[in-house]
Design a protein around this motif. Structure first.
Motif, PDB file in Angstrom:
ATOM      1  N   GLY A 177      15.443-130.159   9.317  1.00  0.00           N
ATOM      2  CA  GLY A 177      16.803-130.220   9.840  1.00  0.00           C
ATOM      3  C   GLY A 177      17.217-128.871  10.410  1.00  0.00           C
ATOM      4  N   VAL A 178      18.471-128.802  10.816  1.00  0.00           N
ATOM      5  CA  VAL A 178      19.045-127.596  11.407  1.00  0.00           C
ATOM      6  C   VAL A 178      20.108-127.061  10.454  1.00  0.00           C
ATOM      7  CG1 VAL A 178      20.368-126.689  13.360  1.00  0.00           C
ATOM      8  CG2 VAL A 178      18.621-128.441  13.731  1.00  0.00           C
ATOM      9  N   ASN A 179      20.193-125.751  10.335  1.00  0.00           N
ATOM     10  CA  ASN A 179      21.175-125.102   9.484  1.00  0.00           C
ATOM     11  C   ASN A 179      22.136-124.314  10.369  1.00  0.00           C
ATOM     12  OD1 ASN A 179      22.225-123.889   6.939  1.00  0.00           O
ATOM     13  ND2 ASN A 179      21.343-122.051   7.807  1.00  0.00           N
ATOM     14  N   TRP A 180      23.461-124.485  10.106  1.00  0.00           N
ATOM     15  CA  TRP A 180      24.468-123.702  10.822  1.00  0.00           C
ATOM     16  C   TRP A 180      25.207-122.839   9.832  1.00  0.00           C
ATOM     17  CZ3 TRP A 180      24.352-129.092  11.741  1.00  0.00           C
ATOM     18  CH2 TRP A 180      23.937-129.486  13.007  1.00  0.00           C
ATOM     19  N   PHE A 233      30.529-123.478   5.247  1.00  0.00           N
ATOM     20  CA  PHE A 233      31.917-123.334   5.678  1.00  0.00           C
ATOM     21  C   PHE A 233      32.628-122.100   5.163  1.00  0.00           C
ATOM     22  CE2 PHE A 233      32.096-127.655   7.234  1.00  0.00           C
ATOM     23  CZ  PHE A 233      32.928-127.472   8.307  1.00  0.00           C
ATOM     24  N   SER A 234      31.960-121.275   4.396  1.00  0.00           N
ATOM     25  CA  SER A 234      32.642-120.091   3.884  1.00  0.00           C
ATOM     26  C   SER A 234      31.628-119.011   3.567  1.00  0.00           C
ATOM     27  CB  SER A 234      33.455-120.426   2.627  1.00  0.00           C
ATOM     28  OG  SER A 234      32.599-120.588   1.515  1.00  0.00           O
ATOM     29  N   ASP A 235      32.112-117.808   3.367  1.00  0.00           N
ATOM     30  CA  ASP A 235      31.232-116.711   2.967  1.00  0.00           C
ATOM     31  C   ASP A 235      30.680-116.931   1.570  1.00  0.00           C
ATOM     32  OD1 ASP A 235      31.577-115.391   5.370  1.00  0.00           O
ATOM     33  OD2 ASP A 235      33.264-114.198   4.639  1.00  0.00           O
ATOM     34  N   GLN A 236      31.338-117.755   0.773  1.00  0.00           N
ATOM     35  CA  GLN A 236      30.877-118.041  -0.580  1.00  0.00           C
ATOM     36  C   GLN A 236      29.791-119.115  -0.616  1.00  0.00           C
ATOM     37  OE1 GLN A 236      34.214-118.029   0.175  1.00  0.00           O
ATOM     38  NE2 GLN A 236      34.786-116.089  -0.753  1.00  0.00           N
ATOM     39  N   SER A 294      29.148-127.729   3.247  1.00  0.00           N
ATOM     40  CA  SER A 294      29.417-127.125   1.946  1.00  0.00           C
ATOM     41  C   SER A 294      30.114-125.783   2.107  1.00  0.00           C
ATOM     42  CB  SER A 294      28.117-126.929   1.164  1.00  0.00           C
ATOM     43  OG  SER A 294      28.391-126.354  -0.105  1.00  0.00           O
ATOM     44  N   ASP A 295      31.019-125.513   1.169  1.00  0.00           N
ATOM     45  CA  ASP A 295      31.706-124.227   1.132  1.00  0.00           C
ATOM     46  C   ASP A 295      31.377-123.479  -0.148  1.00  0.00           C
ATOM     47  OD1 ASP A 295      33.011-125.880  -0.616  1.00  0.00           O
ATOM     48  OD2 ASP A 295      35.013-125.320  -0.008  1.00  0.00           O
TER      49      ASP A 295
END
Length: 156
Positions: free
Chosen positions: A153-156, A135-138, A95-96
């Motif tokens: 789960g894992v968060n990146w 995928f983004s600062d937003q 997600s972005d």
């Protein structure tokens, strides 16, 4: 369009394909105001990576909304209907953006509450792990982290 103008999400999704092996299964879901199945959950075949990459690239950036709940519910349904009971069930959520649903679907707060309080516990009970990638600062990194944590789960 605003949060990922270079379509880094495509490259990220394609990167995950490189980790799949014969015997794995893969499905692809696009989401904005609603979730749409781009590729049903099917056996992965290394010879068809270019077809999967094309399907990822074909996803349009036309949506004005981000409904993470719709995406997660669609993925859970896909796994429930077509998943193998003996397999590790995993969703990779790229997600972005933030939970920003079409107002017709409900408020951001209401859908987030439903996701965290109702949907994720059911998903965890079904032995599905959701790994999240911002995928983004937003992107709503806190919510993505909560989604991953809610299913171990894992968060990146």
């Amino acid at each position: 369009l605003l949060t990922d103008p270079n379509r880094l999400r495509d490259q990220g999704a394609k990167l995950f394909l490189q980790f799949l092996r014969q015997g794995d299964r893969v499905g692809i879901i696009d989401f904005s105001h609603a979730a749409h199945i781009v590729k049903e959950l099917e056996d992965f075949e290394p010879a068809k990576v270019s077809d999967l990459e094309q399907k990822i690239s074909s996803i349009q950036s036309t949506g004005e909304f981000t409904n993470l709940l719709a995406a997660i519910e669609a993925a859970a349904t896909m796994l429930a209907e077509k998943g193998r009971p003996d397999a590790n069930r995993v969703v990779i959520l790229l997600s972005d953006g933030k939970m920003d649903p079409d107002p017709v679907s409900g408020s951001s707060a209401a859908l987030t509450e439903k996701l965290l309080s109702d949907v994720l516990p059911d998903i965890k009970t079904s032995n599905v792990k959701i790994h999240t990638l911002a995928f983004s600062d937003q992107a709503d990194k806190d919510l993505l982290s909560q989604i991953a944590a809610g299913t171990d789960g894992v968060n990146w």
